[in-house]
Design a protein around this motif. Sequence first.
Motif, PDB file in Angstrom:
ATOM      1  N   ALA A  39      52.036  32.337  50.871  1.00 38.15           N
ATOM      2  CA  ALA A  39      50.688  32.054  51.379  1.00 38.15           C
ATOM      3  C   ALA A  39      49.822  33.303  51.510  1.00 38.15           C
ATOM      4  N   SER A  40      50.203  34.378  50.823  1.00 37.30           N
ATOM      5  CA  SER A  40      49.421  35.611  50.890  1.00 37.30           C
ATOM      6  C   SER A  40      48.924  36.025  49.513  1.00 37.30           C
ATOM      7  N   TYR A  41      47.891  36.895  49.546  1.00 37.49           N
ATOM      8  CA  TYR A  41      47.507  37.579  48.316  1.00 37.49           C
ATOM      9  C   TYR A  41      47.476  39.073  48.606  1.00 37.49           C
ATOM     10  N   ALA A  42      47.655  39.888  47.578  1.00 38.02           N
ATOM     11  CA  ALA A  42      47.696  41.339  47.752  1.00 38.02           C
ATOM     12  C   ALA A  42      46.864  42.010  46.671  1.00 38.02           C
ATOM     13  N   LEU A  43      46.248  43.124  47.053  1.00 42.35           N
ATOM     14  CA  LEU A  43      45.441  43.898  46.117  1.00 42.35           C
ATOM     15  C   LEU A  43      46.105  45.256  45.908  1.00 42.35           C
ATOM     16  N   TRP A  44      46.261  45.623  44.636  1.00 39.22           N
ATOM     17  CA  TRP A  44      46.978  46.849  44.278  1.00 39.22           C
ATOM     18  C   TRP A  44      46.066  47.779  43.492  1.00 39.22           C
ATOM     19  N   ASP A  45      46.053  49.050  43.892  1.00 39.91           N
ATOM     20  CA  ASP A  45      45.323  50.084  43.166  1.00 39.91           C
ATOM     21  C   ASP A  45      46.222  50.571  42.028  1.00 39.91           C
ATOM     22  N   ILE A  46      45.745  50.484  40.787  1.00 39.33           N
ATOM     23  CA  ILE A  46      46.599  50.882  39.655  1.00 39.33           C
ATOM     24  C   ILE A  46      46.095  52.154  38.980  1.00 39.33           C
ATOM     25  N   GLU A  47      45.183  52.858  39.645  1.00 36.78           N
ATOM     26  CA  GLU A  47      44.713  54.147  39.126  1.00 36.78           C
ATOM     27  C   GLU A  47      45.506  55.282  39.759  1.00 36.78           C
ATOM     28  N   ALA A  96      46.888  33.680  54.217  1.00 35.88           N
ATOM     29  CA  ALA A  96      45.539  33.409  53.719  1.00 35.88           C
ATOM     30  C   ALA A  96      45.315  31.904  53.539  1.00 35.88           C
ATOM     31  N   HIS A  97      46.397  31.199  53.239  1.00 34.57           N
ATOM     32  CA  HIS A  97      46.382  29.729  53.153  1.00 34.57           C
ATOM     33  C   HIS A  97      47.482  29.201  54.070  1.00 34.57           C
ATOM     34  N   SER A  98      47.515  27.875  54.232  1.00 35.45           N
ATOM     35  CA  SER A  98      48.568  27.281  55.075  1.00 35.45           C
ATOM     36  C   SER A  98      49.867  27.081  54.297  1.00 35.45           C
ATOM     37  N   SER A  99      49.810  27.243  52.962  1.00 40.22           N
ATOM     38  CA  SER A  99      51.032  27.250  52.138  1.00 40.22           C
ATOM     39  C   SER A  99      50.765  28.129  50.918  1.00 40.22           C
ATOM     40  N   GLY A 100      51.665  28.095  49.936  1.00 40.64           N
ATOM     41  CA  GLY A 100      51.605  29.028  48.812  1.00 40.64           C
ATOM     42  C   GLY A 100      50.284  29.048  48.063  1.00 40.64           C
ATOM     43  N   LYS A 105      32.181  40.401  43.195  1.00 35.08           N
ATOM     44  CA  LYS A 105      31.634  40.072  44.521  1.00 35.08           C
ATOM     45  C   LYS A 105      32.533  39.086  45.260  1.00 35.08           C
ATOM     46  N   TYR A 106      33.099  38.138  44.514  1.00 32.46           N
ATOM     47  CA  TYR A 106      33.928  37.091  45.120  1.00 32.46           C
ATOM     48  C   TYR A 106      35.371  37.169  44.620  1.00 32.46           C
ATOM     49  N   LEU A 107      36.268  36.705  45.462  1.00 32.86           N
ATOM     50  CA  LEU A 107      37.666  36.505  45.089  1.00 32.86           C
ATOM     51  C   LEU A 107      38.018  35.075  45.492  1.00 32.86           C
ATOM     52  N   ALA A 108      38.579  34.316  44.576  1.00 25.68           N
ATOM     53  CA  ALA A 108      38.959  32.933  44.881  1.00 25.68           C
ATOM     54  C   ALA A 108      40.469  32.803  44.899  1.00 25.68           C
ATOM     55  N   THR A 109      40.992  32.095  45.892  1.00 28.99           N
ATOM     56  CA  THR A 109      42.417  31.773  45.955  1.00 28.99           C
ATOM     57  C   THR A 109      42.565  30.258  46.015  1.00 28.99           C
TER      58      THR A 109
END
Length: 310
Positions: free
Chosen positions: A260-268, A280-284, A295-299
Amino acid sequence: EPKMGGKESKEFKAECASVLIAHTDTVTHCAFSPNEKWIATCGTDKKVFLWDVKKMKIIKEFALHKGAVTCCDFSANGEFLITCGRDKVLAVFDLKKMESIKRYAAHEAPVLYCVYLPGSSYEFATAAEDGTATVWDAQGGKVKKRHLEGHRGPINCISFSSDTITMATASDDCTLKLWNRSTGRQIASLKEEGDGRVHTCHFSPDGVLIAALVGHAKVRLWNAPLQNTVMIIDGTHEGFYRWCSFSPDGKFIVTSSDDASYALWDIEGKAQLVHHSKDAHSSGIRFVLFSESGKYLATAGYDKTVHIWH
């Protein structure tokens, strides 16, 4: 092979601006229109919804599929929407008229993915459970099809390089294949021992890297021209990884998980975890995507909702 890790940076902040509630089952995919005014969502409830991003309101419901809808994508001019599903159908919707204009029997097996060629409103590709991929050219009303064969398992995802010359396919046969889009010739078959099934593939905006979600436990970054691994993302998520996408500037990768999470990774440079949004959500979270400007991120989740963050 350098691996990602490190402590979370506090520089990145994301707030949930809206929650889209309409689907009655898992939301499988979503897509932002190029101008970011609309978002299309689809799910296992056989439905496709077109939403106004700012007003959080449904503009149109498209109920054309007879099975789970697996994917959707907007054309470059924002005038068309394609959808595909387990009913083996590819549908094309005219968003000026707000109606379906074409319905194709696309494959002999459930269609798992559909995507427009970058910059195009007539050429797109589909991938199916029987291991086939098709490149479609619908310009001028006549449909030309090019079939790509070589996988020995379902094709889960397709991505085009920004110059549109190369096409990548991810498959349950544990390979990531590269193709010449124009000729249909296979350029390479990428595989690392012990990786398992390849669930997604995405070219970086500059066309150099390909991010592939392998075996539900890690994201492998390939250098497409050199065909070698440059980085691996793993850890952090406590459940299966479900999706990964590049940020529009190519500096970050976002991953989603069954936890139920999302992650942001710096690849530089020194790769690191920048942000981890737990619960971030109540399930996966089945799917995650940036809008074109970032501007937006959608899950999109198994909890039947889509969350829009900014």
